[in-house]
Design a protein around this motif. Structure first.
Motif, PDB file in Angstrom:
ATOM      1  N   PRO A  11      -0.171  46.652   2.743  1.00 46.06           N
ATOM      2  CA  PRO A  11       0.727  45.722   3.635  1.00 46.06           C
ATOM      3  C   PRO A  11       0.828  44.152   3.300  1.00 46.06           C
ATOM      4  O   PRO A  11      -0.592  44.415   2.936  1.00 46.06           O
ATOM      5  CB  PRO A  11       0.718  46.731   4.675  1.00 46.06           C
ATOM      6  CG  PRO A  11      -0.536  48.482   4.662  1.00 46.06           C
ATOM      7  CD  PRO A  11      -0.945  47.858   3.260  1.00 46.06           C
ATOM      8  N   GLN A  12       1.540  43.856   3.997  1.00 46.18           N
ATOM      9  CA  GLN A  12       1.712  42.127   3.754  1.00 46.18           C
ATOM     10  C   GLN A  12       0.813  42.019   5.456  1.00 46.18           C
ATOM     11  O   GLN A  12       1.318  41.144   6.561  1.00 46.18           O
ATOM     12  CB  GLN A  12       2.652  41.549   4.016  1.00 46.18           C
ATOM     13  CG  GLN A  12       3.142  41.514   2.633  1.00 46.18           C
ATOM     14  CD  GLN A  12       2.340  41.109   1.891  1.00 46.18           C
ATOM     15  OE1 GLN A  12       1.913  40.195   1.026  1.00 46.18           O
ATOM     16  NE2 GLN A  12       2.338  41.578   1.166  1.00 46.18           N
ATOM     17  N   ASP A  13      -0.493  41.772   5.277  1.00 46.96           N
ATOM     18  CA  ASP A  13      -1.732  41.505   6.397  1.00 46.96           C
ATOM     19  C   ASP A  13      -2.899  40.931   6.003  1.00 46.96           C
ATOM     20  O   ASP A  13      -3.228  41.342   4.530  1.00 46.96           O
ATOM     21  CB  ASP A  13      -2.201  43.244   6.336  1.00 46.96           C
ATOM     22  CG  ASP A  13      -2.571  43.345   8.225  1.00 46.96           C
ATOM     23  OD1 ASP A  13      -2.218  42.559   8.787  1.00 46.96           O
ATOM     24  OD2 ASP A  13      -3.130  44.574   8.744  1.00 46.96           O
ATOM     25  N   THR A  14      -3.431  40.433   7.229  1.00 48.38           N
ATOM     26  CA  THR A  14      -4.113  38.897   6.627  1.00 48.38           C
ATOM     27  C   THR A  14      -5.119  40.293   7.801  1.00 48.38           C
ATOM     28  O   THR A  14      -5.430  40.059   8.447  1.00 48.38           O
ATOM     29  CB  THR A  14      -4.188  37.808   7.362  1.00 48.38           C
ATOM     30  OG1 THR A  14      -2.731  37.916   6.921  1.00 48.38           O
ATOM     31  CG2 THR A  14      -5.828  37.232   7.097  1.00 48.38           C
ATOM     32  N   PRO A  15      -6.461  40.343   6.649  1.00 48.83           N
ATOM     33  CA  PRO A  15      -8.033  41.666   6.861  1.00 48.83           C
ATOM     34  C   PRO A  15      -8.767  40.399   8.081  1.00 48.83           C
ATOM     35  O   PRO A  15      -9.384  41.040   8.714  1.00 48.83           O
ATOM     36  CB  PRO A  15      -8.468  42.059   5.824  1.00 48.83           C
ATOM     37  CG  PRO A  15      -7.919  41.161   4.302  1.00 48.83           C
ATOM     38  CD  PRO A  15      -6.847  40.943   4.468  1.00 48.83           C
ATOM     39  N   ASP A  16      -9.033  38.826   8.332  1.00 50.76           N
ATOM     40  CA  ASP A  16      -9.207  37.936   9.231  1.00 50.76           C
ATOM     41  C   ASP A  16      -9.027  38.366  10.223  1.00 50.76           C
ATOM     42  O   ASP A  16      -9.485  38.565  11.211  1.00 50.76           O
ATOM     43  CB  ASP A  16      -9.740  37.132   8.573  1.00 50.76           C
ATOM     44  CG  ASP A  16     -10.148  36.963   7.213  1.00 50.76           C
ATOM     45  OD1 ASP A  16     -10.969  37.265   7.448  1.00 50.76           O
ATOM     46  OD2 ASP A  16     -10.331  35.196   6.864  1.00 50.76           O
ATOM     47  N   ALA A  17      -7.214  39.048  10.287  1.00 49.18           N
ATOM     48  CA  ALA A  17      -6.852  39.178  11.730  1.00 49.18           C
ATOM     49  C   ALA A  17      -7.876  39.611  12.139  1.00 49.18           C
ATOM     50  O   ALA A  17      -7.808  40.309  13.764  1.00 49.18           O
ATOM     51  CB  ALA A  17      -5.347  40.010  11.893  1.00 49.18           C
ATOM     52  N   TYR A  18      -8.479  41.317  11.882  1.00 51.17           N
ATOM     53  CA  TYR A  18      -9.192  42.493  12.620  1.00 51.17           C
ATOM     54  C   TYR A  18     -10.625  42.477  13.062  1.00 51.17           C
ATOM     55  O   TYR A  18     -11.130  42.727  13.623  1.00 51.17           O
ATOM     56  CB  TYR A  18      -8.777  44.023  11.357  1.00 51.17           C
ATOM     57  CG  TYR A  18      -7.540  43.566  11.239  1.00 51.17           C
ATOM     58  CD1 TYR A  18      -7.461  45.239  11.524  1.00 51.17           C
ATOM     59  CD2 TYR A  18      -7.262  43.934   9.862  1.00 51.17           C
ATOM     60  CE1 TYR A  18      -5.919  45.947  11.605  1.00 51.17           C
ATOM     61  CE2 TYR A  18      -5.584  44.289  10.254  1.00 51.17           C
ATOM     62  CZ  TYR A  18      -5.577  44.957  10.464  1.00 51.17           C
ATOM     63  OH  TYR A  18      -4.448  45.590  10.335  1.00 51.17           O
ATOM     64  N   VAL A  19     -10.907  40.547  12.496  1.00 55.14           N
ATOM     65  CA  VAL A  19     -12.357  40.887  12.807  1.00 55.14           C
ATOM     66  C   VAL A  19     -12.464  40.413  14.445  1.00 55.14           C
ATOM     67  O   VAL A  19     -11.407  39.406  14.968  1.00 55.14           O
ATOM     68  CB  VAL A  19     -12.591  39.373  12.280  1.00 55.14           C
ATOM     69  CG1 VAL A  19     -14.725  39.200  13.139  1.00 55.14           C
ATOM     70  CG2 VAL A  19     -12.497  40.145  10.458  1.00 55.14           C
TER      71      VAL A  19
END
Length: 71
Positions: A11-19
Motif C-alpha cells: 500500500p502507498q502509505d506512510t508508517p509515521d501516520a500510525y504513530v
C-alpha cells in the motif's frame, strides 16, 4: 534461467501516520489500507530482520503505537 519473482505491491502509505494511534485503531486502519500482515510488538522486542513485503510493524507501549515500519 527463470525470471525473478515480482514481490506483491505494498500500500502507498506512510508508517509515521500510525504513530500516536491506539493499537486497535492502528491495526484496523492498516488492514483497511491493504496491509496483508500487521505485527504488534512490545518495546525492545527481539525480531527477525528479514523484509516481508506487505507487512507493517507496530511497536506498542501502553496501548499506543510508538513506532511503525514496513517489512
Amino acid at each position: 534461467m527463470a525470471p525473478l519473482p515480482t514481490p506483491p505491491a505494498e500500500p502507498q502509505d506512510t508508517p509515521d501516520a500510525y504513530v500516536g494511534l491506539d493499537a486497535e485503531s492502528a491495526e484496523r486502519l492498516a488492514r483497511e489500507r491493504g496491509w496483508s500482515t500487521v505485527r504488534s510488538l512490545p518495546p525492545g522486542a527481539i525480531v527477525t530482520m528479514e523484509y516481508l513485503a506487505g507487512r507493517l510493524n507496530f511497536e506498542v507501549g501502553d496501548g499506543t503505537v510508538k513506532r511503525c515500519w514496513k517489512g
